[in-house]
Design a protein around this motif. Structure first.
Motif, PDB file in Angstrom:
ATOM      1  N   ALA A   1       0.833  -1.210   0.000  1.00  0.00           N
ATOM      2  CA  ALA A   1       0.000   0.000   0.000  1.00  0.00           C
ATOM      3  C   ALA A   1       0.869   1.261   0.000  1.00  0.00           C
ATOM      4  N   ASP A   2       1.933   1.249   0.798  1.00  0.00           N
ATOM      5  CA  ASP A   2       2.831   2.411   0.838  1.00  0.00           C
ATOM      6  C   ASP A   2       3.498   2.632  -0.514  1.00  0.00           C
ATOM      7  N   SER A   3       3.865   1.535  -1.184  1.00  0.00           N
ATOM      8  CA  SER A   3       4.498   1.636  -2.496  1.00  0.00           C
ATOM      9  C   SER A   3       3.535   2.239  -3.517  1.00  0.00           C
ATOM     10  N   VAL A   4       2.274   1.827  -3.472  1.00  0.00           N
ATOM     11  CA  VAL A   4       1.271   2.382  -4.382  1.00  0.00           C
ATOM     12  C   VAL A   4       1.124   3.883  -4.154  1.00  0.00           C
ATOM     13  N   ARG A   5       1.095   4.298  -2.896  1.00  0.00           N
ATOM     14  CA  ARG A   5       0.966   5.733  -2.589  1.00  0.00           C
ATOM     15  C   ARG A   5       2.177   6.508  -3.091  1.00  0.00           C
ATOM     16  N   ARG A   6       3.357   5.952  -2.902  1.00  0.00           N
ATOM     17  CA  ARG A   6       4.571   6.622  -3.357  1.00  0.00           C
ATOM     18  C   ARG A   6       4.604   6.738  -4.873  1.00  0.00           C
ATOM     19  N   LEU A   7       4.157   5.683  -5.558  1.00  0.00           N
ATOM     20  CA  LEU A   7       4.094   5.724  -7.022  1.00  0.00           C
ATOM     21  C   LEU A   7       3.107   6.789  -7.482  1.00  0.00           C
ATOM     22  N   ALA A   8       1.968   6.857  -6.813  1.00  0.00           N
ATOM     23  CA  ALA A   8       0.963   7.868  -7.165  1.00  0.00           C
ATOM     24  C   ALA A   8       1.513   9.272  -6.959  1.00  0.00           C
ATOM     25  N   GLY A   9       2.472   9.407  -6.043  1.00  0.00           N
ATOM     26  CA  GLY A   9       3.093  10.695  -5.780  1.00  0.00           C
ATOM     27  C   GLY A   9       4.257  11.012  -6.699  1.00  0.00           C
ATOM     28  N   GLY A  10       4.527  10.119  -7.648  1.00  0.00           N
ATOM     29  CA  GLY A  10       5.566  10.386  -8.631  1.00  0.00           C
ATOM     30  C   GLY A  10       6.909   9.731  -8.372  1.00  0.00           C
ATOM     31  N   GLU A  11       7.028   8.942  -7.303  1.00  0.00           N
ATOM     32  CA  GLU A  11       8.300   8.270  -7.024  1.00  0.00           C
ATOM     33  C   GLU A  11       8.444   7.009  -7.872  1.00  0.00           C
ATOM     34  N   ARG A  12       9.680   6.505  -7.967  1.00  0.00           N
ATOM     35  CA  ARG A  12       9.940   5.205  -8.579  1.00  0.00           C
ATOM     36  C   ARG A  12      10.554   4.319  -7.505  1.00  0.00           C
ATOM     37  N   ILE A  13      10.169   3.042  -7.490  1.00  0.00           N
ATOM     38  CA  ILE A  13      10.595   2.146  -6.419  1.00  0.00           C
ATOM     39  C   ILE A  13      11.266   0.910  -7.011  1.00  0.00           C
ATOM     40  N   VAL A  14      12.401   0.547  -6.450  1.00  0.00           N
ATOM     41  CA  VAL A  14      13.017  -0.749  -6.722  1.00  0.00           C
ATOM     42  C   VAL A  14      13.411  -1.317  -5.363  1.00  0.00           C
ATOM     43  N   HIS A  15      12.771  -2.419  -4.961  1.00  0.00           N
ATOM     44  CA  HIS A  15      13.068  -2.995  -3.649  1.00  0.00           C
ATOM     45  C   HIS A  15      14.556  -3.336  -3.568  1.00  0.00           C
ATOM     46  N   PRO A  16      15.227  -2.997  -2.466  1.00  0.00           N
ATOM     47  CA  PRO A  16      16.678  -3.228  -2.348  1.00  0.00           C
ATOM     48  C   PRO A  16      17.086  -4.678  -2.601  1.00  0.00           C
ATOM     49  N   ARG A  17      16.263  -5.630  -2.166  1.00  0.00           N
ATOM     50  CA  ARG A  17      16.613  -7.041  -2.372  1.00  0.00           C
ATOM     51  C   ARG A  17      16.635  -7.393  -3.863  1.00  0.00           C
ATOM     52  N   LEU A  18      15.693  -6.836  -4.610  1.00  0.00           N
ATOM     53  CA  LEU A  18      15.647  -7.082  -6.048  1.00  0.00           C
ATOM     54  C   LEU A  18      16.804  -6.382  -6.756  1.00  0.00           C
ATOM     55  N   GLN A  19      17.112  -5.179  -6.298  1.00  0.00           N
ATOM     56  CA  GLN A  19      18.209  -4.416  -6.890  1.00  0.00           C
ATOM     57  C   GLN A  19      19.535  -5.152  -6.684  1.00  0.00           C
ATOM     58  N   ALA A  20      19.754  -5.658  -5.470  1.00  0.00           N
ATOM     59  CA  ALA A  20      20.992  -6.375  -5.163  1.00  0.00           C
ATOM     60  C   ALA A  20      21.090  -7.655  -5.986  1.00  0.00           C
ATOM     61  N   ALA A  21      19.985  -8.381  -6.086  1.00  0.00           N
ATOM     62  CA  ALA A  21      19.975  -9.625  -6.860  1.00  0.00           C
ATOM     63  C   ALA A  21      20.283  -9.343  -8.326  1.00  0.00           C
ATOM     64  N   SER A  22      19.741  -8.249  -8.849  1.00  0.00           N
ATOM     65  CA  SER A  22      19.967  -7.889 -10.242  1.00  0.00           C
ATOM     66  C   SER A  22      21.435  -7.544 -10.488  1.00  0.00           C
ATOM     67  N   LEU A  23      22.038  -6.789  -9.586  1.00  0.00           N
ATOM     68  CA  LEU A  23      23.436  -6.380  -9.750  1.00  0.00           C
ATOM     69  C   LEU A  23      24.390  -7.567  -9.641  1.00  0.00           C
ATOM     70  N   ASN A  24      23.979  -8.587  -8.877  1.00  0.00           N
ATOM     71  CA  ASN A  24      24.847  -9.744  -8.657  1.00  0.00           C
ATOM     72  C   ASN A  24      24.670 -10.832  -9.703  1.00  0.00           C
ATOM     73  N   THR A  25      23.773 -10.603 -10.648  1.00  0.00           N
ATOM     74  CA  THR A  25      23.497 -11.622 -11.658  1.00  0.00           C
ATOM     75  C   THR A  25      24.184 -11.254 -12.963  1.00  0.00           C
ATOM     76  N   GLU A  26      24.995 -12.136 -13.443  1.00  0.00           N
ATOM     77  CA  GLU A  26      25.633 -11.918 -14.747  1.00  0.00           C
ATOM     78  C   GLU A  26      24.798 -12.611 -15.807  1.00  0.00           C
ATOM     79  N   ARG A  27      24.541 -11.923 -16.888  1.00  0.00           N
ATOM     80  CA  ARG A  27      23.822 -12.556 -17.981  1.00  0.00           C
ATOM     81  C   ARG A  27      24.381 -12.058 -19.297  1.00  0.00           C
ATOM     82  N   GLY A  28      24.311 -12.909 -20.271  1.00  0.00           N
ATOM     83  CA  GLY A  28      24.889 -12.561 -21.546  1.00  0.00           C
ATOM     84  C   GLY A  28      23.984 -11.700 -22.399  1.00  0.00           C
ATOM     85  N   LEU A  29      22.663 -11.778 -22.193  1.00  0.00           N
ATOM     86  CA  LEU A  29      21.715 -11.070 -23.043  1.00  0.00           C
ATOM     87  C   LEU A  29      21.310  -9.743 -22.410  1.00  0.00           C
TER      88      LEU A  29
END
Length: 201
Positions: A112-140
């Motif tokens: 619910a808090d994320s929806v409110r923040r998005l409605a207010g113009g913010e962009r959200i990337v959960h830290p756990r997802l961000q960390a997982a993305s940075l630690n993943t190597e992919r060729g494509l």
């Protein structure tokens, strides 16, 4: 009131997300739609401020649909619920536009808090997802996966070019790069490999 549209896979009702957000007095669930080719057109009729996407499709397959939603509903914010254990559901390092990312198992309060923040113009990337993305190597690259995802859905080169605002030659170059990077024999083999490795549904 924040107008929220819930988007789910065809066989899912979206009741989980609706139940989490439906109790919030300042959030109005305007509808639930399936993640399909008609989504952008039907969503525009409901005119949501925030679209919550709860799907098993890979991020690369969601990005073209998100672009269509942005084109039809100016100012809309989108929140993709992701499973960090699935590599293809991690946020791309670039080119995510204003797409935001949250864990599928986020608490009701965080959702619910994320929806409110998005409605207010913010962009959200959960830290756990961000960390997982940075630690993943992919060729494509994200764009290569986008093009391959549309090809996997049966789209022609011309259709892919139209949806992604690219030339046909550029689409063919992306497909050639995917085939080379995956070591595939052809486009169909590249799709098979990408699905087996968890990059496409």
């Amino acid at each position: 009131m924040t107008r929220v549209l819930v988007v789910t896979d065809g066989g899912r009702s979206g009741s989980h997300v609706r139940a989490l957000l439906g109790v919030e007095p300042d959030i109005d669930i305007v509808g639930t739609l399936p993640f399909d080719g008609d989504l952008a057109v039907r969503a525009a009729e409901l005119w949501p401020k925030v679209v919550v996407i709860d799907t098993e499709y890979m991020v690369s397959q969601v990005l073209p649909v998100a672009a269509e939603l942005r084109a039809r509903i100016p100012g809309v914010s989108m929140l993709l619920l992701c499973d960090p254990t699935k590599r293809g559901m991690l946020p791309p390092r670039r080119r995510a536009g204003d797409l935001s990312f949250l864990l599928k198992d986020a608490s009701p309060a965080l959702l619910a808090d994320s929806v409110r923040r998005l409605a207010g113009g913010e962009r959200i990337v959960h830290p756990r997802l961000q960390a997982a993305s940075l630690n993943t190597e992919r060729g494509l690259s994200t764009r290569e996966l986008e093009v391959l995802g549309l090809a996997a859905e049966g789209e022609s080169v011309a259709d892919i070019a139209h949806r992604l605002y690219l030339s046909g030659g550029t689409v063919r170059n992306y497909l050639s790069a995917v085939i080379m990077k995956t070591g595939a024999r052809n486009r169909l083999d590249a799709i098979r490999i990408a699905r087996k490795d968890g990059w496409l549904r």
